[in-house]
Write a protein that holds these residues in place. Structure first.
Motif, PDB file in Angstrom:
ATOM      1  N   HIS A 284      34.302  21.798 -14.355  1.00  0.00           N
ATOM      2  CA  HIS A 284      34.160  22.646 -14.036  1.00  0.00           C
ATOM      3  C   HIS A 284      32.641  22.766 -13.304  1.00  0.00           C
ATOM      4  CE1 HIS A 284      37.783  23.915 -16.096  1.00  0.00           C
ATOM      5  NE2 HIS A 284      36.862  23.219 -17.243  1.00  0.00           N
ATOM      6  N   HIS A 481      33.021  37.491 -14.408  1.00  0.00           N
ATOM      7  CA  HIS A 481      32.805  38.837 -15.457  1.00  0.00           C
ATOM      8  C   HIS A 481      31.761  38.887 -16.486  1.00  0.00           C
ATOM      9  CE1 HIS A 481      34.460  40.475 -19.396  1.00  0.00           C
ATOM     10  NE2 HIS A 481      35.525  41.065 -19.114  1.00  0.00           N
ATOM     11  N   PRO A 484      31.976  36.479 -19.879  1.00  0.00           N
ATOM     12  CA  PRO A 484      32.778  35.721 -20.413  1.00  0.00           C
ATOM     13  C   PRO A 484      32.947  35.693 -21.489  1.00  0.00           C
ATOM     14  CG  PRO A 484      29.975  34.921 -19.477  1.00  0.00           C
ATOM     15  CD  PRO A 484      30.318  36.601 -19.321  1.00  0.00           C
ATOM     16  N   SER A 491      41.405  35.997 -23.276  1.00  0.00           N
ATOM     17  CA  SER A 491      41.011  35.236 -23.016  1.00  0.00           C
ATOM     18  C   SER A 491      39.938  34.434 -22.949  1.00  0.00           C
ATOM     19  CB  SER A 491      40.370  35.745 -21.119  1.00  0.00           C
ATOM     20  OG  SER A 491      40.056  36.773 -21.371  1.00  0.00           O
ATOM     21  N   SER A 492      40.385  33.046 -22.346  1.00  0.00           N
ATOM     22  CA  SER A 492      38.708  32.056 -22.676  1.00  0.00           C
ATOM     23  C   SER A 492      37.654  32.148 -21.317  1.00  0.00           C
ATOM     24  CB  SER A 492      39.485  30.942 -22.510  1.00  0.00           C
ATOM     25  OG  SER A 492      38.908  29.839 -21.128  1.00  0.00           O
ATOM     26  N   LEU A 494      36.368  30.124 -19.834  1.00  0.00           N
ATOM     27  CA  LEU A 494      37.358  29.660 -18.625  1.00  0.00           C
ATOM     28  C   LEU A 494      37.621  30.453 -17.435  1.00  0.00           C
ATOM     29  CD1 LEU A 494      38.076  25.920 -20.521  1.00  0.00           C
ATOM     30  CD2 LEU A 494      35.493  26.375 -19.026  1.00  0.00           C
ATOM     31  N   ASP A 495      38.241  31.653 -18.245  1.00  0.00           N
ATOM     32  CA  ASP A 495      39.638  31.866 -17.484  1.00  0.00           C
ATOM     33  C   ASP A 495      38.518  32.798 -16.057  1.00  0.00           C
ATOM     34  OD1 ASP A 495      41.742  31.296 -18.425  1.00  0.00           O
ATOM     35  OD2 ASP A 495      41.772  32.444 -20.328  1.00  0.00           O
ATOM     36  N   HIS A 496      37.071  32.422 -16.131  1.00  0.00           N
ATOM     37  CA  HIS A 496      36.418  33.990 -15.966  1.00  0.00           C
ATOM     38  C   HIS A 496      35.554  33.316 -14.869  1.00  0.00           C
ATOM     39  CE1 HIS A 496      38.271  37.137 -18.021  1.00  0.00           C
ATOM     40  NE2 HIS A 496      37.993  36.505 -19.643  1.00  0.00           N
TER      41      HIS A 496
END
Ligand code: ATP
Ligand code: MG
Length: 559
Positions: A284, A481, A484, A491-492, A494-496
């Motif tokens: 990422h 976020h 996060p 949510s994880s 990683l979703d943010h």
């Protein structure tokens, strides 16, 4: 929040140490340590701990050790050790004597364990991990003894030796402290202090196949090093009784005092090595030192200075209550430092060609401009006025909004450090895009106001022939976020991830002084922000944006 060098606040740890010294405790000695586990790179949260430990030692004329808490060989490695050492040094701290490793004490720790067994205060438990867990009880129910709790000292000594000699399989036995299965504090319910693990260790190689657990190791390492104040984060508060218990049972050189403080949490980011490692491992980001990472290595590559991080840590203070610090505090700290110290330079990020029609082809005028508006010691730099220039696209509007003070058709603007120019003609391509401005300069406006009219706007610019192409990377927050880690919707983190956290400008134009830019030395690109030359492998001129000139996030997030 205008003074970062304000008087140092008397936070509670400073007060404790001051009192201890007044009372003559520890023979007037102060010894702290920073104890990272080498299982990842250090992050901004660690910086808080580093600044606290080293500054307490410094202030009170004591010492601070750097000790690697290396009891989990499978997750640790030499790369992390080197990175941690260089981060601590870069932050401006020097540890006392040699670097220490908890693994330096493995032989002592083994003897201490034998000592506990002899006193009937430790036993080898051959229950399965599941059984041990099941018998540990819950917050409301006490634990229960396993079948091995009351073995004889002899048998325990023998079995512990067998563990050490490799005669017992991984996971088939553990050594447990024999404390109190009914304790309301689960950490005191006969915690595991040794386990069997056939793992190669980065310091001790294959010498050991048993490894001590963190809680057991940490207090003894502190005591062996003569630490006086063992500063750690609040999650260890419930471990303090165990810390003290171990030291109380054994003949150790001293009994350090564990003091807990709140960890640093920063919004719009994560500060957990495990999660940061996941960002790296899953691609990422571009490594631990990606400029978007909250690691010390990432912040360094982003252009943060050691002073800005130290000031930030001083600003946020040290308390016992958990809170979340706003990212804008960190950004304030770097702006504050760079505003004072960063030389100025001009770089045009979205070039729009300007031709000065009353300036002769091939003619050049060198202009000397100060490197800093307030600090003369930074000297001057040379820029060149030529027939073809670049200004930024956003500094020209054909149909200007109200209050627009920069260049418009027929209007005038000052080029920073040079002349006033007037836009005489706008050239467009087939699609109606503005591709060039034909302008004229007023020769009487170098260093003075034009006669009889006011020119309000000042824009940055570079000469087309006397500038260099540069790649510019504009970074934004890695997460969109606020927290996060702990979004409530399941949510994880990683979703943010912010999909726009990196914008690459492939071809910007930089003034000549920037050819000498060293990786790591900061600049203010006038009107654009603070930038630093990237330290990556590229032969090209690459600049990273450290931070914008003003806090643009406050507006966005208060919407
Ligand atoms: P992480 O949760 O990122 O893995 P850690 O606590 O496991 O961190 P260590 O290497 O054990 O990492 O940390 C070394 C020291 O830094 C410890 O004393 C720890 O308390 C401190 N520390 C870690 N994170 C923070 C933080 N966010 N704020 C302040 N101190 C921290
Ligand atoms: Mg830890």
């Amino acid at each position: 929040m205008s003074k970062t060098e304000a008087v140092k606040p008397a936070h509670f740890i400073r007060q404790i140490i001051t009192k201890d010294l007044e009372a003559g405790k520890n023979d007037g000695r102060v010894a702290t340590r920073f104890p990272p586990e080498p299982n990842g790179y250090l992050h901004i949260g660690h910086a808080k701990s580093i600044c606290l430990n080293f500054s307490m030692a410094e202030e009170f004329g004591g010492t601070c050790n750097l000790r690697f808490d290396d009891t989990n060989p499978e997750k640790e490695n030499q790369e992390y050790i080197e990175a941690i050492k260089s981060d601590v040094t870069w932050l401006g701290f020097q540890w006392h004597d040699e670097v220490r490793y908890a693994s330096d004490y493995f032989a002592d720790l083994y003897q201490f364990a034998v000592d506990l067994i002899r006193q009937g205060k430790a036993y080898v438990d051959e229950s399965t991990p599941e059984q041990i867990r099941a018998l540990r009880g819950t917050l409301t129910e006490p634990g229960q003894a396993s079948a091995y709790r009351d073995r004889s000292v002899e048998e325990n000594l023998q079995q512990f030796e067998r563990m050490r000699n490799g005669e017992i399989a991984d996971g088939a036995a553990v050594l447990r402290a024999r404390i109190d299965l009914a304790s309301p504090n689960i950490n005191m319910r006969d915690p595991v202090i040794y386990r069997v693990r056939r793992a190669h260790h980065h310091q001790t190689g294959d010498h050991w196949c048993i490894y001590p657990m963190y809680d057991y190791t940490h207090c003894l390492s502190d005591a062996l090093e003569g630490i006086t104040h063992s500063l750690c984060t609040l999650e260890f508060e419930d471990h303090r009784p165990l810390y003290d218990w171990v030291l109380d049972q054994l003949d150790v050189p001293c009994h350090p005092q564990q003091i807990e403080f709140a960890r640093l949490n920063l919004n719009y980011t994560v500060t957990s090595k495990r999660k940061l490692k996941q960002l790296v491992d899953e691609g990422h980001v571009d490594g631990w030192d990606d400029p978007r990472m909250p690691t010390i290595a990432g912040l360094r590559r982003r252009g943060y200075t050691p002073a800005s991080i130290r000031n930030f840590c001083e600003m946020i203070g040290v308390t016992k209550s958990e809170g979340v610090v706003d990212m804008s505090m960190l950004e304030f700290a770097i702006r504050d430092d760079l505003d004072k110290h960063a030389p100025r330079a001009m770089c045009v990020l979205q070039p729009l060609k300007v031709t000065i029609e009353n300036w002769a082809e091939g003619q050049e005028q060198a202009l000397s401009v100060p490197a800093h508006p307030k600090d003369e010691t930074l000297g001057a730099r040379e820029i060149f006025f030529t027939r073809e220039l670049y200004i930024d696209r956003s500094d020209f509007e054909e149909t200007p909004p109200k209050g627009f003070k920069r260049l418009i058709p027929g209007g005038e603007v000052r080029l920073r450090g040079a002349y006033v120019i007037r836009c005489d003609e706008v050239i467009k391509d087939d699609r109606g895009q503005v591709v060039e401005l034909r302008c004229s300069y007023d020769p009487d406006t170098l260093g003075r106001n034009p006669e009889g009219r006011k020119v309000k706007g000042v824009v940055h610019w570079v000469s087309a022939s006397r500038s260099m192409a540069a790649e510019v990377r504009l970074y934004d927050r890695l997460f969109n976020h606020e927290s996060p880690d702990s979004a409530r919707d399941g949510s994880s983190f990683l979703d943010h991830i912010n999909p726009d956290s990196l914008q690459v400008i492939a071809q910007a134009y930089a003034e000549p002084s920037l050819a000498q830019a060293q990786a790591g030395s900061p600049y203010q690109f006038e009107r654009e922000g603070y930038f630093v030359r990237d330290s990556g492998a590229s032969e090209k001129l690459v600049f990273n944006r450290t931070v914008t000139l003003r806090d643009t996030w406050a507006k966005v997030s208060n919407k």
